[in-house]
Design a protein around this motif. Structure first.
Motif, short mmCIF file in Angstrom:
data_model
loop_
_atom_site.label_atom_id
_atom_site.label_comp_id
_atom_site.label_asym_id
_atom_site.label_seq_id
_atom_site.Cartn_x
_atom_site.Cartn_y
_atom_site.Cartn_z
N GLU A 1 0.82 -1.21 0.00
CA GLU A 1 0.00 0.00 0.00
C GLU A 1 0.86 1.26 0.00
N LEU A 2 1.92 1.26 0.77
CA LEU A 2 2.80 2.42 0.85
C LEU A 2 3.43 2.73 -0.51
N LEU A 3 3.80 1.70 -1.23
CA LEU A 3 4.49 1.89 -2.51
C LEU A 3 3.53 2.06 -3.69
N GLY A 4 2.21 2.05 -3.40
CA GLY A 4 1.23 2.23 -4.46
C GLY A 4 1.06 1.01 -5.34
N LEU A 5 1.37 -0.18 -4.80
CA LEU A 5 1.33 -1.42 -5.58
C LEU A 5 0.14 -2.26 -5.15
N PRO A 6 -0.36 -3.11 -6.05
CA PRO A 6 -1.51 -3.95 -5.69
C PRO A 6 -1.15 -4.97 -4.62
N VAL A 7 -2.04 -5.15 -3.67
CA VAL A 7 -1.81 -6.13 -2.60
C VAL A 7 -2.26 -7.49 -3.11
N ARG A 8 -1.29 -8.35 -3.35
CA ARG A 8 -1.65 -9.67 -3.91
C ARG A 8 -0.50 -10.66 -3.68
N ASP A 9 -0.84 -11.93 -3.78
CA ASP A 9 0.14 -13.02 -3.73
C ASP A 9 0.99 -12.96 -2.46
N LEU A 10 0.35 -12.68 -1.33
CA LEU A 10 1.10 -12.48 -0.09
C LEU A 10 1.81 -13.76 0.37
N ALA A 11 1.12 -14.88 0.31
CA ALA A 11 1.74 -16.14 0.75
C ALA A 11 2.96 -16.47 -0.11
N GLU A 12 2.82 -16.25 -1.41
CA GLU A 12 3.94 -16.51 -2.32
C GLU A 12 5.11 -15.57 -2.02
N LEU A 13 4.80 -14.30 -1.76
CA LEU A 13 5.85 -13.33 -1.46
C LEU A 13 6.62 -13.74 -0.21
N LYS A 14 5.91 -14.20 0.82
CA LYS A 14 6.59 -14.62 2.04
C LYS A 14 7.53 -15.81 1.75
N ARG A 15 7.07 -16.75 0.96
CA ARG A 15 7.91 -17.90 0.62
C ARG A 15 9.12 -17.46 -0.21
N TRP A 16 8.87 -16.63 -1.22
CA TRP A 16 9.98 -16.15 -2.05
C TRP A 16 11.00 -15.38 -1.22
N GLY A 17 10.51 -14.58 -0.29
CA GLY A 17 11.41 -13.77 0.51
C GLY A 17 12.36 -14.62 1.34
N LEU A 18 11.83 -15.61 2.05
CA LEU A 18 12.68 -16.48 2.86
C LEU A 18 13.63 -17.30 2.00
N ASP A 19 13.14 -17.78 0.86
CA ASP A 19 14.00 -18.56 -0.04
C ASP A 19 15.15 -17.70 -0.56
N SER A 20 14.86 -16.47 -0.93
CA SER A 20 15.92 -15.60 -1.45
C SER A 20 16.90 -15.21 -0.36
N MET A 21 16.42 -15.01 0.87
CA MET A 21 17.34 -14.75 1.98
C MET A 21 18.31 -15.92 2.16
#
Length: 396
Positions: free
Chosen positions: A146-166
Motif C-alpha cells: 500500500e505504501l508503494l502504491g502497488l496492488p496487494v496480492r500473492d502475499l503467501a507466495e511473497l513470504k515464501r519467495w522472501g525467505l527462499d531468497s534470503m
C-alpha cells in the motif's frame, strides 16, 4: 545475462577471524560501534558493492536456472557505490517520508487488530496458534504494498519467495538446496518483472512508475524491487517474531501484560533491536588499501559489521544468543538500521509496525503461553528470527 559478480561471492584477502566455536569466518569482523559507524560513513573507502553478493558461491545448475529466467541484479540502491545512488535513493525516500509513515499508524493498527482477532479465534478452535504466521507475517507485507502504491496480492507466495531468497543469498545452502532456491528466485523474478511492467503503465503514483520517470531501466527496477520487496516486509516480520517470542519466553524487559501498553511494546521492540535485531550484521568491502582503527585493511577485504548485539557465527545453535545479547550490553539502536548514505529508509516504519502489532497482540491475547521454548530459528549471515512462536491458551 546476469552479472556473475552479483552471485559468485568473493574471498577475503585478510586472514579470517576465528569464531567462538573455533570455525573460521571469511570476513574481517568489525564489532566496535564507533568503527562500524566509521565504515558506514566512508563509502569511498568501504564500498557496499558486496552487500547483496551470495554468501555461498552458487554452483552451475543454480546459475543456469537464474540465467534462463533472465535474472539480473545490477547495483541500484543497497549495493550501489556510484554517483547514481543519491538520485535513486531520493525517489524511493519520497515514499517513506516521516509524515507518510506517521499517517499509516491507524491502518497498521487495523491490520494488527484483525490479525490478533483471527489468532484468538484459532486458539478457541484448535487450542494453539503460531504467532509468526497469524500475527507477524502478513501486516508488514500489506503495508509495504500500500505504501508503494502497488496492488496487494500473492502475499503467501511473497513470504515464501522472501525467505527462499534470503537463504539463497545469505545462507549456506548446498548444491541441491541451491537449485531449489534458485527456482524459487526465478519464479519471484518473473512475477516481479510482470509487476514492474504493469505498474509503469498503471494510473496514479507508485514506486516503479516514479523510478521509470527517473530514468531507470526495467532491469534496474527489477533489481531494486527484488530486495526492497523482501527487506520492506520480511525483516519487519522477523523483528516482530523475535519480540513476541522473547516476551512470551520471559527474557524481555517487560512482561506480556505490560506489552499491551504503548510504552511496553515500544520498550520490548527497542530491546530486541538493540540486542538481536532481525538484521544483526551487514557487509562492506575495502575499495582500496586503507586504515581502520589502527589496522591496515588491504584492498578487496570483506568486512562483516555488527549492527546489533548478536553477531551470527558459524555453528550457532538454534535460539542461541551472543554474550552481548544475553547481557543486553547495547542500550542504543543507533546502528541497527545502518548509518550514513545507505541507512535503511524504512527504519521508522519498521519500528512503528513492530510496536503496534506487538501491542495489539498482547492486548487481544492475554494469558497465552509459549508452547515451544526451543523453536527452529532462521540463522543466515545477516538475518535471524524464530521460525515459529507457537502458543496455547493459559490456564483459566
Amino acid at each position: 545475462m546476469m552479472p556473475v559478480a552479483v552471485l559468485a561471492g568473493t574471498a577475503a584477502t585478510l586472514a579470517p577471524a576465528e569464531a567462538p566455536d573455533g570455525s573460521r569466518c571469511p570476513y574481517h569482523v568489525v564489532r566496535d560501534p564507533e568503527s562500524v559507524r566509521e565504515v558506514l560513513h566512508r563509502p569511498a573507502d568501504f564500498s557496499p558493492a558486496n552487500a547483496l553478493v551470495a554468501v555461498t558461491p552458487l554452483e552451475g545448475p543454480a546459475l543456469r536456472v537464474l540465467q534462463r529466467a533472465g535474472f539480473a541484479l545490477p547495483p541500484v540502491l543497497a549495493s550501489n557505490d556510484t554517483g547514481t545512488h543519491s538520485g535513486i535513493r531520493k525517489v524511493v525516500a519520497g515514499f517513506f517520508t516521516p509524515a507518510t509513515v506517521a499517517a499509516l499508524e491507524p491502518r497498521i493498527r487495523e491490520l494488527a487488530r484483525e490479525a490478533a482477532a483471527n489468532t484468538a479465534d484459532r486458539l478457541k478452535r484448535s487450542g494453539h496458534a503460531d504467532l509468526v504466521q497469524t500475527v507477524a507475517a502478513f501486516p508488514p507485507a500489506v503495508i509495504m504494498f500500500e505504501l508503494l502504491g502497488l496492488p496487494v496480492r500473492d502475499l503467501a507466495e511473497l513470504k515464501r519467495w522472501g525467505l527462499d531468497s534470503m537463504e539463497l543469498f545469505w545462507g549456506w545452502p548446498d548444491g541441491d538446496r541451491q537449485l531449489e532456491l534458485a527456482r524459487s528466485a526465478a519464479e519471484f523474478y518473473g512475477w516481479l518483472r510482470r509487476l514492474v511492467a504493469a505498474s509503469v503503465a498503471a494510473p496514479g503514483r507508485n514506486l516503479f512508475k516514479s523510478l521509470a520517470e527517473h530514468g531507470l531501466t526495467r532491469t534496474e527496477m527489477c533489481s531494486l524491487g527484488y530486495f526492497l520487496l523482501i527487506a520492506g516486509q520480511e525483516t519487519t516480520t522477523q523483528l516482530i517474531s523475535t519480540t513476541l517470542f522473547r516476551l512470551l519466553e520471559g527474557s524481555a524487559p517487560v512482561d506480556w501484560a505490560e506489552a499491551a501498553s504503548e510504552a511496553g511494546s515500544r520498550s520490548s521492540v527497542r530491546h530486541v533491536l538493540a540486542t538481536e535485531s532481525s538484521v544483526p550484521t551487514w557487509r562492506r568491502v575495502a575499495a582500496h588499501s586503507t586504515d581502520l582503527g589502527g589496522d591496515r585493511i588491504p584492498a578487496g577485504t570483506e568486512l562483516l559489521l555488527e549492527l546489533s548485539g548478536n553477531l551470527i557465527t558459524a555453528g550457532a545453535g538454534p535460539g542461541s544468543r551472543s554474550p552481548q545479547a544475553q547481557a543486553g550490553s547495547r542500550s542504543s539502536t543507533g546502528l541497527v538500521f545502518g548509518s550514513g548514505i545507505h541507512r535503511c529508509l524504512g527504519a521508522k516504519l519498521a519500528e512503528l509496525e513492530a510496536a503496534v502489532i506487538v501491542q495489539e497482540a498482547a492486548a487481544a491475547l492475554p494469558g497465552i503461553q509459549l508452547r515451544d521454548h526451543e523453536p527452529d530459528w532462521i540463522r543466515f549471515l545477516s538475518f535471524q528470527a524464530p521460525r515459529t512462536a507457537t502458543v496455547t491458551n493459559g490456564p483459566s
